[in-house]
Design a protein around this motif. Structure first.
Motif, PDB file in Angstrom:
ATOM      1  N   THR A 169      -2.733   4.605  -7.060  1.00 26.26           N
ATOM      2  CA  THR A 169      -3.958   3.920  -6.526  1.00 26.26           C
ATOM      3  C   THR A 169      -5.114   3.822  -7.535  1.00 26.26           C
ATOM      4  OG1 THR A 169      -2.864   4.783  -4.464  1.00 26.26           O
ATOM      5  CG2 THR A 169      -4.881   3.359  -4.602  1.00 26.26           C
ATOM      6  N   ASP A 175       0.786  -1.265  -0.152  1.00 24.71           N
ATOM      7  CA  ASP A 175      -0.005   0.025   0.113  1.00 24.71           C
ATOM      8  C   ASP A 175       0.896   1.167   0.087  1.00 24.71           C
ATOM      9  OD1 ASP A 175      -2.880  -1.228   0.656  1.00 24.71           O
ATOM     10  OD2 ASP A 175      -1.261  -2.411   1.868  1.00 24.71           O
ATOM     11  N   THR A 234      -5.681  -8.339  -2.517  1.00 26.51           N
ATOM     12  CA  THR A 234      -6.152  -7.609  -1.283  1.00 26.51           C
ATOM     13  C   THR A 234      -6.234  -8.614  -0.217  1.00 26.51           C
ATOM     14  OG1 THR A 234      -6.998  -5.502  -2.046  1.00 26.51           O
ATOM     15  CG2 THR A 234      -7.222  -5.888   0.105  1.00 26.51           C
ATOM     16  N   TYR A 235      -5.559  -8.849   0.728  1.00 32.12           N
ATOM     17  CA  TYR A 235      -5.873  -9.756   1.876  1.00 32.12           C
ATOM     18  C   TYR A 235      -5.788  -9.112   3.374  1.00 32.12           C
ATOM     19  CZ  TYR A 235      -4.809 -13.633   5.106  1.00 32.12           C
ATOM     20  OH  TYR A 235      -4.964 -14.517   6.240  1.00 32.12           O
ATOM     21  N   ASP A 236      -6.681  -9.189   4.254  1.00 27.17           N
ATOM     22  CA  ASP A 236      -6.838  -8.722   5.520  1.00 27.17           C
ATOM     23  C   ASP A 236      -6.610  -7.127   5.161  1.00 27.17           C
ATOM     24  OD1 ASP A 236      -7.297 -10.083   7.483  1.00 27.17           O
ATOM     25  OD2 ASP A 236      -5.003 -10.437   8.434  1.00 27.17           O
ATOM     26  N   GLU A 237      -7.436  -6.596   4.286  1.00 28.59           N
ATOM     27  CA  GLU A 237      -7.187  -5.145   4.275  1.00 28.59           C
ATOM     28  C   GLU A 237      -5.922  -4.505   3.661  1.00 28.59           C
ATOM     29  OE1 GLU A 237      -9.518  -3.125   6.992  1.00 28.59           O
ATOM     30  OE2 GLU A 237     -11.081  -4.680   6.912  1.00 28.59           O
ATOM     31  N   GLN A 238      -5.085  -5.208   3.379  1.00 28.79           N
ATOM     32  CA  GLN A 238      -3.827  -4.679   2.713  1.00 28.79           C
ATOM     33  C   GLN A 238      -3.743  -5.250   1.274  1.00 28.79           C
ATOM     34  OE1 GLN A 238      -1.057  -5.631   5.986  1.00 28.79           O
ATOM     35  NE2 GLN A 238      -0.672  -3.249   5.686  1.00 28.79           N
ATOM     36  N   GLU A 243      -8.853  -6.208  -6.007  1.00 23.43           N
ATOM     37  CA  GLU A 243      -9.613  -6.991  -4.932  1.00 23.43           C
ATOM     38  C   GLU A 243      -8.923  -8.383  -4.805  1.00 23.43           C
ATOM     39  OE1 GLU A 243     -13.910  -7.698  -5.942  1.00 23.43           O
ATOM     40  OE2 GLU A 243     -13.784  -5.289  -6.296  1.00 23.43           O
TER      41      GLU A 243
END
Lengths: 430, 333, 298
Positions: A126, A117, A138-142, A135
């Motif tokens: 971004t 990020d 992305t894992y665990d909102e990162q 999407e």
């Protein structure tokens, strides 16, 4: 034995060991070339055109910009998942690697990937990233996977064979079956439509087109839908082309996508579900095929477009990378600007950046436009679970396909078993 | 024991043989030589053994212990990278034993195939050795050179060659059958459990019989001619002669050949894994080795894979126990 | 079957002349014909895969028509494999690994076999048993722990790591085999050499070593084959280090990308088989005698 003898014995043993070790080290090769201004990178290869020249250019540019050398390994798709897992277990991961979108969450879950990020924000790209790829990465909102490219599979057909058999590219399932029958009649020794047994992404379009699902998430629980009546209808149609119609070949029961590509390139296949990146590879494998094939979106049951897997790749940075800034420089170079565009043009992949993607989607090239249509109007995703990689490694769908195609099991039995296994693995059991 | 082909060094040392005593002394290993000089120094053999034992301990014994330890854990990617234990007792074993496919598919494939291939390799190899022994020098040289060529083919190469020969659409096997009118449509031999293993069997026998043939042949050539001739006078038929005179003479050769074939044939991995469908998509051809590999390196279930590996080891060790007892018993005699 | 390792008698038996098993001189034409047929069948079974591999590798049409001789003879597959496939590197790696394995495992096995054949000490039987038992352990059972072990030694993705593992795999067999050879060397020779004032080292090099040479040839060949053919460890341990691939996994990796290009696959197969084949045919005689002697001298 005297003391002197004992000593010489010990010395002889020692000498042998030294000799042994020296010999071993001599054979050591270069091993891991991390550290000191080298960036090790894994790039996947499979049914896409040869990428070596492209990466030779990238290496030169990278060295000019950073002074560091680039060490690119080409890893074949079929082998790559095991290879990644093994290297994670062994702590020998590369600095940066192309990771299939279904794998990125899995490797992130294993703690092998570095979050991106900060870097992405820093580069200010971004908002320009293709949403589906973000999407998936992305894992665990990162964000762990930098969108690099997307690809989609459509129906590729041999125009010469179609003309000779007097058929038009199909727009419905019935037409597809008729076309296959006509092709088989005209070319009894060729494969009218390739129904490969070991290529899961060629199966799901038919499942979705019939209204089925691969798997759905309810709360925390995944349920595979491969055994629903709709999914079974789709699977039944697709495998029926081989088992009932005899339009495929018995060899195809164990084919992977690379086999489909080779056979198609050899002019032995009438039509097959193939990726947007394969046209280049077909011509590369057999220059005679130039201009002798075309593509259409995969037909829906009664018209329209059957959804096809929006596959793709991320570039991921591994925690083992010593110089993460250097790694990011490479990632940025590959996914934005000139090289991203070049890659898309050469490979037939869709870029992972919206600005570049729009350009590609507007293309009128007959070998790009149908894929673009499929991409926009008929794209779908496989289950976005970190455990989906394990389902793939277990070859659940291939097992189902092979048992149906070989006549060992009927569609109902095989799909029920597959759904059971997929549900179990997706939920982290088993 | 009749030592058929002894180490005949090509060194100019005729006195070697002349000076040789009649056996037993050297075998005991106590008399003379280095040992005789200082019996008290018990360290010397250990010094000589040290490097080998070190290698065996670090790279075979400790891993063997470790695989046992892993098998008692839920050992995944995280555990393997961090090294933290995650004990679950015998859960992996319970799960394995409760898997119906273990009993219907995996074990039969492993054991059945090993038995068939050992029997096949040894029987065929022996038959070839007998044939070779009856040939003149020229043909024997030609044939044994051909056998060497088969032996030299690496397992991976051999597997791909057989896969190519039996390829459904373009392989020569289907082609010939169809031209002869024995087959109407191409058949994919890799999807059926029996034909799949028939091809593996062919591959393994082709790769394995040369060792048996060469070893047994050397043994056969060591059987004293007089013994055979004596039997001949008695009017013994050639089959009876073979089993009543030759086989007992070669008992140890056969013991060695059988046990080595067992070890090698149980270790069949590449020959299955590299065949179409062999890497896991055709569940009816799984064997213990491939299953263990697929579960560990594909599914990250290293604990579960280890438990399968332990099972495979136990299976072989049971056979070994019998063998070691036989060999040691022979030695004591 | 006591241990009568008596070179003089044994030597007289090594050359009993051909046709041991033939019924005393009877040559019925029918028997000869039957034998001829058997030899022909054997040759076909043995050589067909080898021939087919060569045939396809030399045929530009391989994979399109199956013909029993090259329909369109070409060397293009070889050129392709050597230039694009990286088989030059794979061959080099395999050679290095195989030689390293042979040298180290033979040396260690020789030392150990001297210990077990020449000395009687406590636990000798146990050690022999151990050697036999570790040999029985199936490779796949050790893939996981050895992978972790080699990782802990920081040797993953290196040829050194592979050599270390292969030495361990080849060692038990080597010890087992050389033991017989060392035991067969008459101790009197060593005594004599010692009385002549030879040092231990000289005794080793000039007395023992020449006499066990055939055994060393046999163990070397086994070490060589082990290293050249081994698949599963190379696959797991070399991971993504393509530049360190051995021929076995190099071929697999090549197959992964060119799975239907049978001409090229067979050319690659030929390239990695031929060196071993030539080597084998050259050492054929020594191998046979070494094997039997080692195998039988229990």
């Amino acid at each position: 034995m005297t003391r002197a003898m004992r000593r010489s014995l010990a010395a002889a043993t020692g000498a042998l060991l030294v000799a042994a070790t020296t010999a071993a080290c001599g054979g050591g090769g270069s091993g891991d070339s991390e550290g000191d201004g080298t960036l090790s990178v894994w790039i996947m290869q499979g049914t896409n055109p040869d990428a070596e020249d492209f990466f030779a250019d990238v290496s030169t540019a990278f060295e000019e910009e950073t002074g560091a050398t680039l060490d690119v390994e080409f890893v074949e798709w079929g082998d790559a998942h095991d290879r990644f897992v093994t290297s994670i277990a062994g702590g020998t991961t590369p600095d940066v690697a192309e990771t299939g979108t279904t794998w990125t969450p899995e490797f992130a879950d294993a703690g092998a990937l570095a979050p991106l990020d900060e870097y992405v924000d820093g580069a200010g790209v971004t908002d320009d990233l293709v949403e589906g790829l973000v999407e998936a990465g992305t894992y665990d909102e990162q964000l762990y996977g930098m969108p690099w490219y997307a690809g989609v599979r459509s129906l590729v057909y041999n125009t010469e064979m179609f003309e000779q058999a007097g058929v038009e590219p199909p727009t419905t399932w019935a037409e597809l079956e008729d076309a296959a029958a006509a092709l088989k009649k005209e070319f009894p020794d060729k494969v009218a439509v390739a129904v490969p047994g070991d290529a899961e992404f060629t199966v799901y379009p038919w499942v979705w087109a019939a209204g089925g699902e691969v798997a759905t998430l309810d709360g925390d629980t995944w349920t595979s839908g491969l055994d629903s009546p709709e999914a079974q209808e789709g699977i039944g149609f697709w495998t029926g082309l081989a088992t009932e119609g005899g339009y495929s070949s018995s060899g195809a029961t164990t084919w992977r996508e690379t086999d489909v590509l080779d056979s198609f390139a050899a002019g032995d296949v009438g039509m097959a579900v193939m990726g947007s990146w394969t046209p280049g590879a077909i011509v590369e494998a057999n220059p005679d095929m130039e201009g002798k094939f075309a593509a259409v979106p995969i037909p829906g049951q009664d018209g329209g477009i059957a959804p096809s897997v929006l596959g793709g790749s991320h570039l991921s940075m591994f925690e083992t990378a010593d110089d993460k800034d250097l790694a990011w420089t490479f990632v940025e170079m590959m996914t934005t600007g000139e090289f991203a565009q070049q890659w898309a043009e050469q490979s037939g992949y869709f870029p992972g950046q919206v600005s570049l993607l729009d350009e590609t989607l507007a293309s009128t090239d007959p070998l790009v436009a149908p894929f673009a249509e499929q991409f926009v109007d008929g794209g779908a995703s496989v289950p976005a679970a970190p455990t989906y990689g394990a389902v793939q490694a277990k070859l659940t769908t291939s097992t189902m396909m092979q048992s149906i195609l070989s006549g060992d099991a009927d569609v109902a039995t095989a799909s029920t078993a597959a759904a059971e296994e997929m549900t179990s693995i997706l939920n982290g059991a088993g | 024991m009749t030592a058929p082909a002894p180490p005949t060094p090509s060194t100019p040392m005729p006195s070697t043989r002349a000076a040789a005593p009649d056996g037993a002394g050297a075998a005991g290993g106590v008399a003379g030589g280095w040992a005789g000089r200082a019996r008290a120094a018990a360290v010397r053999p250990w010094l000589l053994l040290a490097p080998a034992l070190l290698v065996l301990a670090v790279l075979l014994l400790w891993p063997l212990v470790r695989v046992g330890l892993f098998s008692l854990q839920d050992y995944g990617l995280r555990e393997i990278t961090t090294g933290e234990p995650n004990w679950i007792g015998l859960e992996n074993y319970r799960e394995i034993l409760a898997t119906p496919e273990l009993w219907t598919v995996v074990l039969p494939n492993t054991v059945g195939f090993a038995v068939l291939s050992v029997v096949g390799t040894v029987a065929f190899g022996t038959a070839v050795a007998v044939l070779l022994a009856s040939l003149g020098t020229f043909w024997r040289t030609v044939t044994s050179s051909a056998i060497m060529a088969a032996w030299a083919m690496p397992a991976v190469t051999g597997t791909y060659v057989w896969v190519w020969i039996f390829d459904a659409d373009r392989g020569v096997f289907n082609d010939v059958l169809m031209n002869l009118g024995l087959l109407d449509d191409p058949t994919n031999w890799f999807t059926n459990r029996w034909t799949f293993y028939a091809i593996v069997l062919l591959n393994v026998i082709h790769h394995g019989f040369p060792f048996v043939a060469v070893t047994v042949l050397a043994g056969l050539l060591g059987v004293p001619k007089e013994m055979l001739e004596a039997a001949e006078m008695d009017g013994a038929g050639s089959f009876r002669r073979f089993f009543s005179i030759v086989v007992p003479q070669l008992r140890q050769v056969f013991a060695v050949v059988i046990i080595l074939s067992t070890i090698w044939d149980f270790k069949v991995f590449a020959q299955v894994y590299l065949m179409p469908g062999g890497a896991g998509s055709n569940r009816s051809v799984l064997n213990l080795g491939v299953w263990s590999y697929v579960e560990s390196f594909g599914q990250n279930r290293y604990g579960f894979g280890s438990a399968i590996a332990v099972l495979l080891t136990l299976l072989l060790l049971a056979i070994t126990a019998v063998y070691v007892r036989t060999v040691l018993a022979e030695e004591e005699r | 079957m006591s241990a009568t390792r008596t070179p003089p008698r044994a030597v007289s038996r090594t050359r009993p002349g051909p046709q041991v098993l033939r019924r005393g001189g009877r040559r019925s034409p029918l028997r000869q014909l039957g034998k001829g047929v058997l030899v022909a069948l054997l040759l076909v079974f043995t050589l067909f895969p080898v021939y087919w591999m060569l045939n396809s590798s030399l045929d530009a049409q391989a994979g399109h028509t199956s013909s029993f001789w090259p329909a369109e003879p070409t060397l293009e597959h070889y050129v392709f494999v050597l230039t694009e496939g990286g088989f030059g590197t794979f061959l080099r790696n395999s050679l290095l690994v195989a030689l390293g394995t042979v040298v180290i495992s033979s040396a260690l096995a020789l030392l150990a076999s001297v210990a077990v054949a020449r000395f009687r000490f406590r636990m000798r039987t146990q050690i022999l048993m151990l050697v036999l038992i570790v040999q029985m352990v199936p490779l796949e059972a050790l893939v996981i722990p050895l992978f972790v072990q080699v990782r802990d030694l920081q040797l993953l993705e290196t040829l050194t790591g592979l050599i270390v593992v292969y030495v361990a795999l080849a060692l038990p067999f080597g010890i087992w085999m050389l033991r017989g050879f060392v035991a067969a060397v008459p101790v009197e020779l060593e005594e004599a050499a010692y009385l002549d004032g030879a040092s231990w080292g000289r005794m080793f090099w000039s007395v023992l070593l020449p006499l066990v040479a055939p055994g060393l040839v046999a163990t070397s060949i086994f070490g060589f084959i082990t290293a050249w053919n081994e698949f599963i460890f190379a696959m797991t341990m070399l991971g993504g280090a393509t530049e360190n691939y051995t021929v076995a996994i190099g071929l697999r990796s090549f197959f992964g990308v060119h799975s239907n290009d049978w001409g090229a696959i067979m050319a690659a197969s030929t390239i990695i088989t031929v060196p071993v084949m030539i080597f084998f045919i050259l050492v054929q005689r020594r191998l046979a005698s070494g094997l039997t002697a080692g195998a039988v001298k229990e």
